[in-house]
Design a protein around this motif. Structure first.
Motif, PDB file in Angstrom:
ATOM      1  N   TYR A 101      38.135 -18.515 -14.865  1.00  0.00           N
ATOM      2  CA  TYR A 101      36.767 -18.281 -14.290  1.00  0.00           C
ATOM      3  C   TYR A 101      36.286 -19.491 -14.406  1.00  0.00           C
ATOM      4  N   SER A 102      35.889 -20.006 -15.402  1.00  0.00           N
ATOM      5  CA  SER A 102      35.300 -21.406 -15.483  1.00  0.00           C
ATOM      6  C   SER A 102      35.927 -22.330 -14.604  1.00  0.00           C
ATOM      7  N   TRP A 113      27.797 -18.561 -12.464  1.00  0.00           N
ATOM      8  CA  TRP A 113      28.493 -17.374 -12.232  1.00  0.00           C
ATOM      9  C   TRP A 113      28.217 -16.520 -13.657  1.00  0.00           C
ATOM     10  N   HIS A 114      28.366 -16.905 -14.719  1.00  0.00           N
ATOM     11  CA  HIS A 114      27.971 -16.011 -15.831  1.00  0.00           C
ATOM     12  C   HIS A 114      26.641 -15.482 -15.580  1.00  0.00           C
ATOM     13  N   PRO A 165      33.884 -19.072  -3.382  1.00  0.00           N
ATOM     14  CA  PRO A 165      34.759 -17.914  -3.667  1.00  0.00           C
ATOM     15  C   PRO A 165      33.904 -16.589  -3.783  1.00  0.00           C
ATOM     16  N   PRO A 189      26.175 -26.206 -14.484  1.00  0.00           N
ATOM     17  CA  PRO A 189      26.448 -25.380 -13.205  1.00  0.00           C
ATOM     18  C   PRO A 189      27.470 -24.384 -13.476  1.00  0.00           C
ATOM     19  N   GLY A 190      28.214 -24.449 -14.600  1.00  0.00           N
ATOM     20  CA  GLY A 190      29.199 -23.492 -15.013  1.00  0.00           C
ATOM     21  C   GLY A 190      28.407 -22.426 -15.604  1.00  0.00           C
ATOM     22  N   LEU A 202      37.920 -22.057 -11.901  1.00  0.00           N
ATOM     23  CA  LEU A 202      37.688 -22.062 -10.661  1.00  0.00           C
ATOM     24  C   LEU A 202      36.022 -22.048 -10.050  1.00  0.00           C
ATOM     25  N   SER A 203      35.389 -22.229 -10.866  1.00  0.00           N
ATOM     26  CA  SER A 203      33.638 -22.238 -10.632  1.00  0.00           C
ATOM     27  C   SER A 203      33.529 -23.875 -10.239  1.00  0.00           C
TER      28      SER A 203
END
Lengths: 170, 370
Positions: free
Chosen positions: B336-337, A104-105, B43, A100-101, B339-340
Motif C-alpha cells: 500500500y505504502s 491514502w491513509h 492508481p 505524502p504517504g 504503491l503510493s
C-alpha cells in the motif's frame, strides 16, 4: 533508549501528554496524546527527526472518534504512536503535505469513518465506490460503542491498588 | 519534451487495468499522458477490497487466522506470523523454541517463493518469457514442501498463537536441504540468463529512482527502501522470533533504481537460504505448541507488532476492549505504502518504463485491497 528520550523532549512541546511505554508489551516506544490543532506540528517534528510514516487510522470510541498515527525510524529502534480526537465537526488537520504517504491513509480513514481531513489535497473516496461514500463501514453500532477509557491500557496493577486503598477507607 | 511545451492535442488519458497483465491483480491506473510520456499516473484501488479489518472486528480472535493468509497470497506465512505474534505479545504467551525455529524456516521458504514469483513475473512484464518457467519450477518445489507440512499450497493457516499447528518431520528437513542445494545451483544460471542481460539492464538501469527521503515521506519499506540504500529490515531493526540468533546480511542498493530493487531481492534469496540452513542445523527438540486456553480474552489496551514480510514492513495494530473480539484491528501492509509513491515516481516517465518501475515495486494487489 537515549534516542527515545530525545524525541520525547522534542514532542513534549506540542503534546498534551507523552508517555513512554513498555516495548515488550505493546510493540512501540512512545505514546503521544495531541490536541486536534497540534497534529501538524507533531508530524513536522516526526519528519524532521527522520521518522517514516507507518499508518494513519481511526478508532470509533465515545465521546469522539480518535485518529491515530504511527511512525517508525529507519536508523534506530523507535516507534511512536500519536493520537488525537476529532473536533465538533468531525475533522482533523491533514498531514498529507508533510508525509505524502498519509494521503491514502487519510482518504481511507475518511471512507471508513467519515473523518474529514482539513486541507487534504484530494479527499475523494479511495476504496468505497462513489455511490457508497457515506457508508462509514467501520463505525460501531450504539450497542458496541465503548468509551475511550475502556480500550486504554490499564495502569500498572500496583498503582491501582494504592490509589484504590485510601478511597475505600472513606 | 517538457510539460509546458506540450501542445494540448498530445495530451490524453490512458486506462490501464483493472484487468491488465502487468498489474498482476485487479489494480487500475489512470494515466494522464503526453504522447509516450506519463504525466500523472493515479492508481484506483478497491476493486478487490474485502474489508479484512471489519472481519477481524466481528469475530473472536482465533477466527481471523485464515483471513491473514488471504491478504498477501504470495507471502502468507509472514501474515500468519505477524498476527500470532501480536496475540502472543498482548496475552504474554511464550512460544517454545522449536516452534519459533519452524516459523523462521517456513517463513523464509515462503519469502523465497514470493521472490521467485516476482522475479519471473517482472521479467514477463518486460517481455522475457523464459525466466518465469525456471522460477516457477523452483517455486513449485517450495510449495510442495510447504503443502506437506501446512496442508495448503498458497493460503497457509499454519501458525497459531503459541506455536505452529503441527510439527515438521525428517522428510521435511531432508527435502528442504535438497531444495537449498538445488536453488543454489540455479542462481548462476539465472544470473547468466537475466542479471547480466544487456536488454534487461537497459530496461531497468536508472529507471524509477527512489531515494531515502522519498521512502521516509511515503513510508516505503522492504526491498524498495533497501534498494534506496536504507538498510532497514524489521528482522534486524526490531528483532522478533529467533532471528537474532542467525547470521545474515541485509543487501542494499546504491542508486535506488529498478535494477537495485531487483538485485536486492535476488540477493535476499541467498540470505534466506543461509537463515534456513542455520535454523535446520540448530533445530531444537521439544513441543511446538505452548499451552494456550481455547477461549482467551484479550486484555484491554493497544498493541502493535511489526514483521518483515516479503514486500516490507507489515504491522498489525490491535485495540482491545477486554473481550475475545478485537475492538479495532488495523493492518498496515507494505505494498500500500510502496504503491503510493507511483505518481511522484513515474512523473515524466516513458509508458514502457512505468511498467518496469511498477514491476520492481513487487505489488500484491489483494494486500493493498485487504
Amino acid at each position: 533508549m537515549r534516542q527515545t528520550e530525545d524525541v520525547q523532549r522534542a514532542v513534549q512541546a506540542v503534546a498534551v501528554a507523552v508517555t513512554p511505554v513498555e516495548y515488550g508489551q505493546r510493540g512501540y516506544h512512545l505514546l503521544v496524546e495531541l490536541e486536534n490543532g497540534r497534529v501538524r506540528d507533531f508530524a513536522r517534528i516526526m519528519h524532521d527527526q527522520g521518522y517514516f510514516i507507518g499508518f494513519v487510522t481511526a478508532v470509533h470510541v465515545a465521546p469522539a472518534i480518535e485518529v491515530r498515527y504511527q511512525f517508525a525510524h529507519f536508523d534506530r529502534q523507535s516507534r511512536v504512536m500519536g493520537f488525537t480526537t476529532v473536533d465538533a465537526a468531525g475533522a482533523v488537520p491533514t498531514i498529507a503535505d508533510i508525509f505524502p504517504g498519509a494521503n491514502w491513509h487519510e482518504r481511507e480513514t475518511r471512507d471508513f469513518y467519515g473523518v474529514v481531513f482539513t486541507g487534504h489535497p484530494n479527499l475523494e473516496p479511495l476504496i468505497l465506490p462513489e455511490e457508497d461514500v457515506d457508508l462509514k463501514p467501520l463505525l460501531k453500532s450504539e450497542k458496541n460503542l465503548k468509551d475511550a477509557a475502556a480500550v486504554r491500557w490499564p495502569e500498572p496493577k500496583v498503582a491501582e491498588d494504592t490509589a484504590a486503598a485510601p478511597a475505600a477507607k472513606e | 519534451m517538457s510539460e509546458a511545451q506540450a501542445p494540448l492535442h498530445h495530451r490524453f488519458h490512458l486506462n490501464m487495468g483493472p484487468q491488465h497483465p502487468s498489474t498482476h491483480g485487479v489494480l487500475r491506473v489512470i494515466l494522464e499522458m503526453d504522447g509516450e510520456y506519463v504525466l500523472n499516473p493515479q492508481p484506483v484501488l478497491g476493486y478487490g477490497h474485502r474489508m479484512q479489518e471489519k472481519m477481524a472486528e466481528a469475530r473472536a480472535w482465533p477466527g481471523f487466522y485464515p483471513n491473514t493468509a488471504r491478504m498477501d497470497y504470495a507471502g502468507a506465512l509472514h501474515y500468519n506470523h505477524g498476527y500470532c505474534a501480536l496475540i502472543e505479545r498482548l496475552a504474554g504467551i511464550e512460544v517454545p523454541p522449536r516452534a519459533e525455529y519452524i516459523r523462521v524456516i517456513t517463513s523464509e521458504l515462503n519469502r523465497i517463493a514470493s521472490h521467485l514469483l516476482w522475479y519471473g513475473a517482472l521479467l514477463l512484464d518486460l517481455g522475457a518469457f523464459t525466466p518465469i518457467l525456471y522460477t516457477f519450477d523452483d517455486r513449485e518445489q517450495i510449495l510442495d514442501i510447504l503443502e506437506d507440512i501446512t496442508g495448503s499450497r498458497l493460503t497457509y493457516c499454519y501458525f497459531r498463537a503459541g506455536g505452529v499447528s503441527r510439527d515438521i518431520d525428517d522428510k521435511f528437513v531432508e527435502r528442504t536441504r535438497a531444495f537449498i542445494t538445488r536453488l543454489r545451483s540455479r542462481f548462476p544460471m539465472l544470473e547468466k540468463l537475466v542479471n547480466g542481460n544487456v536488454i534487461f539492464l537497459k530496461r531497468v538501469e536508472g529507471v524509477g529512482i527512489i531515494d531515502k527521503d522519498m521512502c521516509q515521506r511515503y513510508g516505503a519499506t522492504g526491498p524498495v527502501a533497501r534498494g534506496a540504500g536504507v538498510p532497514y529490515d524489521v528482522r534486524r531493526a526490531e528483532p522478533y522470533s529467533v532471528y537474532p540468533e542467525f547470521d545474515f546480511e541485509i543487501p542494499v542498493g546504491e542508486n535506488g533504481d529498478s535494477l537495485d530493487r531487483f538485485l536486492v531481492r535476488f540477493k535476499e534469496m541467498e540470505q534466506s537460504l543461509r537463515i534456513i540452513e542455520q535454523a535446520l542445523d540448530r533445530l531444537p527438540d521439544g513441543p511446538v505448541m505452548a499451552k494456550v486456553p481455547k477461549k482467551l480474552k484479550l486484555s484491554p489496551g493497544d498493541v502493535s507488532f511489526a514483521v518483515e514480510a516479503a514486500r516490507g514492513e507489515l504491522t498489525y495494530y490491535l485495540i482491545s476492549d477486554g473481550t475475545e473480539v478485537p475492538y479495532r484491528m488495523r493492518i498496515r501492509v507494505p505494498s500500500y505504502s510502496n504503491l503510493s509513491v507511483l505518481p511522484e515516481l513515474c512523473h515524466g516517465m516513458l509508458l514502457s518504463d512505468l511498467v518496469a518501475a511498477m514491476g520492481s515495486l513487487d505489488l500484491v494487489i489483494p494486500e493493498i485491497d485487504r
